[in-house]
Motif scaffolding. Sequence first.
Motif, mmCIF file in Angstrom:
data_model
loop_
_atom_site.group_PDB
_atom_site.id
_atom_site.type_symbol
_atom_site.label_atom_id
_atom_site.label_comp_id
_atom_site.label_asym_id
_atom_site.label_seq_id
_atom_site.Cartn_x
_atom_site.Cartn_y
_atom_site.Cartn_z
ATOM 1 N N GLU A 1 0.548 2.800 1.874
ATOM 2 C CA GLU A 1 1.816 1.856 1.968
ATOM 3 C C GLU A 1 1.280 1.256 3.835
ATOM 4 O O GLU A 1 1.504 0.162 4.280
ATOM 5 C CB GLU A 1 2.691 2.418 1.897
ATOM 6 C CG GLU A 1 3.674 2.535 0.735
ATOM 7 C CD GLU A 1 3.117 0.608 0.341
ATOM 8 O OE1 GLU A 1 3.595 -0.265 0.718
ATOM 9 O OE2 GLU A 1 2.926 0.452 -1.219
ATOM 10 N N LYS A 2 0.656 2.753 4.806
ATOM 11 C CA LYS A 2 0.502 2.067 5.902
ATOM 12 C C LYS A 2 -1.165 1.146 6.025
ATOM 13 O O LYS A 2 -1.103 0.472 7.384
ATOM 14 C CB LYS A 2 0.346 2.884 6.523
ATOM 15 C CG LYS A 2 1.550 4.739 7.022
ATOM 16 C CD LYS A 2 1.488 5.599 7.623
ATOM 17 C CE LYS A 2 2.941 6.194 7.451
ATOM 18 N NZ LYS A 2 3.026 7.088 8.201
ATOM 19 N N LEU A 3 -1.727 0.937 4.971
ATOM 20 C CA LEU A 3 -3.076 0.227 5.519
ATOM 21 C C LEU A 3 -2.687 -1.222 5.965
ATOM 22 O O LEU A 3 -3.556 -1.557 6.559
ATOM 23 C CB LEU A 3 -3.737 0.212 4.031
ATOM 24 C CG LEU A 3 -4.295 1.603 3.410
ATOM 25 C CD1 LEU A 3 -5.027 1.938 2.350
ATOM 26 C CD2 LEU A 3 -5.486 2.755 4.638
ATOM 27 N N LYS A 4 -2.004 -1.627 4.942
ATOM 28 C CA LYS A 4 -1.221 -2.911 4.867
ATOM 29 C C LYS A 4 -0.812 -3.041 6.702
ATOM 30 O O LYS A 4 -0.631 -4.209 7.083
ATOM 31 C CB LYS A 4 -0.300 -3.632 4.731
ATOM 32 C CG LYS A 4 1.199 -3.035 4.493
ATOM 33 C CD LYS A 4 1.924 -3.756 3.533
ATOM 34 C CE LYS A 4 2.581 -2.882 2.598
ATOM 35 N NZ LYS A 4 3.343 -2.741 1.840
ATOM 36 N N LEU A 5 -0.813 -1.939 7.821
ATOM 37 C CA LEU A 5 -0.313 -2.436 9.171
ATOM 38 C C LEU A 5 -1.973 -2.972 9.689
ATOM 39 O O LEU A 5 -1.779 -3.238 11.434
ATOM 40 C CB LEU A 5 0.107 -1.164 10.006
ATOM 41 C CG LEU A 5 1.185 -1.089 8.771
ATOM 42 C CD1 LEU A 5 2.227 0.762 9.589
ATOM 43 C CD2 LEU A 5 2.250 -1.563 9.461
ATOM 44 N N ILE A 6 -3.209 -2.288 9.052
ATOM 45 C CA ILE A 6 -4.596 -2.889 10.228
ATOM 46 C C ILE A 6 -4.821 -3.935 9.780
ATOM 47 O O ILE A 6 -4.816 -4.521 9.240
ATOM 48 C CB ILE A 6 -5.642 -2.053 9.564
ATOM 49 C CG1 ILE A 6 -4.703 0.299 9.268
ATOM 50 C CG2 ILE A 6 -7.033 -1.920 9.959
ATOM 51 C CD1 ILE A 6 -5.921 0.244 8.748
ATOM 52 N N LYS A 7 -5.224 -4.380 11.626
ATOM 53 C CA LYS A 7 -5.107 -5.272 11.310
ATOM 54 C C LYS A 7 -6.734 -5.875 12.064
ATOM 55 O O LYS A 7 -6.317 -6.794 12.466
ATOM 56 C CB LYS A 7 -4.320 -6.248 12.757
ATOM 57 C CG LYS A 7 -2.743 -6.330 12.161
ATOM 58 C CD LYS A 7 -2.112 -6.865 11.191
ATOM 59 C CE LYS A 7 -1.478 -6.679 10.896
ATOM 60 N NZ LYS A 7 -0.580 -6.710 9.274
ATOM 61 N N VAL A 8 -7.576 -5.000 12.013
ATOM 62 C CA VAL A 8 -8.222 -5.086 12.876
ATOM 63 C C VAL A 8 -9.379 -4.524 11.428
ATOM 64 O O VAL A 8 -9.435 -5.080 10.495
ATOM 65 C CB VAL A 8 -9.336 -3.862 13.411
ATOM 66 C CG1 VAL A 8 -8.625 -4.085 15.057
ATOM 67 C CG2 VAL A 8 -8.576 -2.815 13.131
ATOM 68 N N ILE B 1 -8.159 1.021 -2.142
ATOM 69 C CA ILE B 1 -7.710 0.587 -0.628
ATOM 70 C C ILE B 1 -8.005 -1.606 -0.274
ATOM 71 O O ILE B 1 -6.884 -1.324 0.605
ATOM 72 C CB ILE B 1 -8.725 1.493 0.370
ATOM 73 C CG1 ILE B 1 -8.268 2.743 0.263
ATOM 74 C CG2 ILE B 1 -9.079 0.615 1.563
ATOM 75 C CD1 ILE B 1 -9.356 3.411 0.452
ATOM 76 N N SER B 2 -8.725 -1.623 -1.018
ATOM 77 C CA SER B 2 -8.802 -2.907 -1.135
ATOM 78 C C SER B 2 -7.428 -4.396 -1.491
ATOM 79 O O SER B 2 -7.313 -4.931 -0.610
ATOM 80 C CB SER B 2 -9.218 -3.726 -1.925
ATOM 81 O OG SER B 2 -9.231 -3.788 -3.546
ATOM 82 N N ARG B 3 -6.767 -3.270 -2.365
ATOM 83 C CA ARG B 3 -5.654 -4.028 -2.089
ATOM 84 C C ARG B 3 -5.270 -4.411 -0.884
ATOM 85 O O ARG B 3 -3.665 -5.077 -1.058
ATOM 86 C CB ARG B 3 -4.858 -3.719 -3.362
ATOM 87 C CG ARG B 3 -5.030 -3.866 -4.693
ATOM 88 C CD ARG B 3 -3.328 -3.763 -5.741
ATOM 89 N NE ARG B 3 -4.071 -2.199 -5.895
ATOM 90 C CZ ARG B 3 -4.278 -1.371 -6.971
ATOM 91 N NH1 ARG B 3 -5.544 -2.143 -7.573
ATOM 92 N NH2 ARG B 3 -4.606 0.149 -7.326
ATOM 93 N N GLN B 4 -4.578 -3.454 0.281
ATOM 94 C CA GLN B 4 -3.952 -3.258 1.322
ATOM 95 C C GLN B 4 -4.978 -4.165 1.889
ATOM 96 O O GLN B 4 -3.753 -4.182 3.463
ATOM 97 C CB GLN B 4 -3.037 -1.226 1.255
ATOM 98 C CG GLN B 4 -2.634 -1.272 0.234
ATOM 99 C CD GLN B 4 -1.526 -1.301 -0.098
ATOM 100 O OE1 GLN B 4 -0.767 -2.217 1.161
ATOM 101 N NE2 GLN B 4 -1.188 -1.678 -0.953
ATOM 102 N N LEU B 5 -5.816 -3.882 2.290
ATOM 103 C CA LEU B 5 -6.506 -4.312 3.645
ATOM 104 C C LEU B 5 -6.674 -6.220 3.710
ATOM 105 O O LEU B 5 -7.209 -5.899 2.478
ATOM 106 C CB LEU B 5 -7.743 -3.951 4.226
ATOM 107 C CG LEU B 5 -6.916 -2.526 3.929
ATOM 108 C CD1 LEU B 5 -8.884 -1.364 4.699
ATOM 109 C CD2 LEU B 5 -6.259 -1.891 5.431
ATOM 110 N N HIS B 6 -6.795 -7.109 4.379
ATOM 111 C CA HIS B 6 -6.716 -8.191 3.900
ATOM 112 C C HIS B 6 -8.805 -8.482 4.925
ATOM 113 O O HIS B 6 -8.786 -9.084 4.460
ATOM 114 C CB HIS B 6 -5.992 -9.032 4.922
ATOM 115 C CG HIS B 6 -6.012 -9.022 6.636
ATOM 116 N ND1 HIS B 6 -5.635 -7.904 7.420
ATOM 117 C CD2 HIS B 6 -6.521 -9.434 7.604
ATOM 118 C CE1 HIS B 6 -5.342 -8.084 8.504
ATOM 119 N NE2 HIS B 6 -6.444 -9.378 8.643
ATOM 120 N N ASP B 7 -8.884 -7.571 5.267
ATOM 121 C CA ASP B 7 -10.186 -8.099 6.486
ATOM 122 C C ASP B 7 -10.937 -6.575 6.112
ATOM 123 O O ASP B 7 -11.471 -5.613 6.564
ATOM 124 C CB ASP B 7 -10.087 -8.296 7.006
ATOM 125 C CG ASP B 7 -11.785 -8.615 7.812
ATOM 126 O OD1 ASP B 7 -12.147 -8.813 7.108
ATOM 127 O OD2 ASP B 7 -11.089 -8.751 9.630
#
Length: 120
Positions: A47-54, A75-81
């Motif tokens: 759940e905290k992965l979506k807070l990563i902005k880099v 992990i890929s579901r949570q990260l946009h980049d």
Amino acid sequence: MSVVSHVLLGRFSSKELSRQLVYALAQVKPSSLKARLHAVLCCDVREKLKLIKVPVIYLQSSRDSLVPASAHADISRQLHDMETYRYDAPHFLLQTKADEVAKDILQFISKIEAREEKLL
């Protein structure tokens, strides 16, 4: 030790890598290894992965006996980049594919730098 070597290195094992593994594990108290394993098994930060902005690089070993392939999907579901690099390698990816992984990390960094320069 052969079971641990098989799980961590698989068919990529060599006498030198096995020797290094034995040496590394001998430096850590069994109680510390047990505590680390417990911490990994009890830790869930998805759940905290979506807070990563880099930008994130995901180094995936196709023959990893410890980290399931499904972890990538989670992990890929949570990260946009996130950019994924896949290797025919065991859990000990950096020990068995060091040159290839280093090249890919440098390539990833170059892409990020080029993207940042375009924004300036």
